[in-house]
Motif scaffolding. Sequence first.
Motif, PDB file in Angstrom:
ATOM      1  N   HIS A  44      55.427 -37.694  44.073  1.00  0.00           N
ATOM      2  CA  HIS A  44      54.468 -38.756  43.775  1.00  0.00           C
ATOM      3  C   HIS A  44      55.185 -39.995  43.224  1.00  0.00           C
ATOM      4  O   HIS A  44      54.938 -41.130  43.654  1.00  0.00           O
ATOM      5  N   ASN A  48      55.219 -42.472  46.319  1.00  0.00           N
ATOM      6  CA  ASN A  48      54.017 -43.302  46.196  1.00  0.00           C
ATOM      7  C   ASN A  48      54.223 -44.447  45.225  1.00  0.00           C
ATOM      8  O   ASN A  48      53.991 -45.611  45.562  1.00  0.00           O
ATOM      9  N   HIS A  93      50.141 -46.738  38.585  1.00  0.00           N
ATOM     10  CA  HIS A  93      51.007 -45.552  38.601  1.00  0.00           C
ATOM     11  C   HIS A  93      51.858 -45.477  37.332  1.00  0.00           C
ATOM     12  O   HIS A  93      52.105 -44.394  36.795  1.00  0.00           O
ATOM     13  N   ASP A 183      45.042 -40.857  38.510  1.00  0.00           N
ATOM     14  CA  ASP A 183      45.201 -41.043  39.951  1.00  0.00           C
ATOM     15  C   ASP A 183      44.414 -39.972  40.693  1.00  0.00           C
ATOM     16  O   ASP A 183      44.688 -38.782  40.566  1.00  0.00           O
ATOM     17  N   HIS A 187      47.277 -37.649  47.360  1.00  0.00           N
ATOM     18  CA  HIS A 187      48.729 -37.443  47.213  1.00  0.00           C
ATOM     19  C   HIS A 187      49.084 -37.026  45.782  1.00  0.00           C
ATOM     20  O   HIS A 187      50.150 -36.487  45.546  1.00  0.00           O
TER      21      HIS A 187
HETATM   22 FE   LIG Z   1      49.402 -42.075  43.318  1.00  0.00          FE
END
Ligand SMILES: [Fe+2]
Length: 356
Positions: A44, A48, A93, A183, A187
């Motif tokens: 992640h 991401n 994030h 989140d 994913h």
């Molecule tokens: Fe994420």
Amino acid sequence: MEVQTPPSSLPSRQFAAPGTVLVRPLLLKPQWMNGLSERLLVSHYVNNYGGALRRLNAIRTRLASVDWTRTPGFEINGLKREELIAAGSVILHEIYFESLGGYGNDPPNGLEEPTADLARALERDFGSVAAWRAEFTAMAKALGGGSGWTILAWSERLGRLINHWAADHAHGLPSATPVLALDMYEHAYHLDFGANAAGYVERVMANLNWQRIGARYRMAIGETAGEDELFLPYGAPPQEEARISAEELKATLDHDGRRPLLLDLCLPKDLPRRTDMLVGATLHAPGALSRWIEELPRDRPIAVYCICGFQVSGTAVTELRRRGYDAKALAGGITAWHAIGGATKPLDTSSYEEAR
Ligand SMILES: [Fe+2]
């Protein structure tokens, strides 16, 4: 648009190409989390979060060369839309990852509660911490099977903390400041939980680092946080001059004739977690420092890294500097290096000392 810098003294700020948004290291220890796997968390973070960061910097580079008087509106719209989405993804994030983890060298125990000032604010605005938690987790679980973020934010205009829904990275309440972001993109959990979004939400709640969330709340309401050390990886050198950001190291390796010597330090028990290393690096056991230190040049900068930039590289850099070497620890380790898209080669253990 300007990208807000979250509270931290990391990474080293003395270097950055104009407009570059620097990667922030993981503060959680991914191998020790309470029911969230290292594979999930690192994937992640690297793919991401790192992907959004790389995209944001590429967009900003492109924007720097736009001729605003000649570029068609649809191209401007596209770039500015993607810039907003990528910047939102980067920032959310970072808030998400920095809200997770244990204290010091300890893994999360699943029993932590909000800090006293934040608990009082949650009681004031939701009736109780439990009522806040019930609303926040229900909202997150309601996003299961879809995507988006569940966000606890401070709204100056509304005069309170709110839980708000966000359909994507660019969705937020105007002028509100996120304090905690969960989140809910697939994913974030699919590798460990499949479609069990509710199970994932419960695991996240059992891994929260309320000290950092509390510090973020104090920042949001305008109190001086003064808690930069909370946002430093455990065991990283406290002095900024003893750390080097992934971006600075990459630029130095790419363009600077005075290339630093690269040392990859890995505990014997962590070797199975490793698959690759920086090009040109030499792998050593931290416990064999007294042996490999004899071979180090004193007239050349040295960059030391480990997996995430915690105490393995931090302790070695402190010792090397004490002995007069020009050594710096790579902030965030090879994990941050992966996140910025830095080149690696397969792990070479031929230089590794016997485990001691
Ligand atoms: Fe994420």
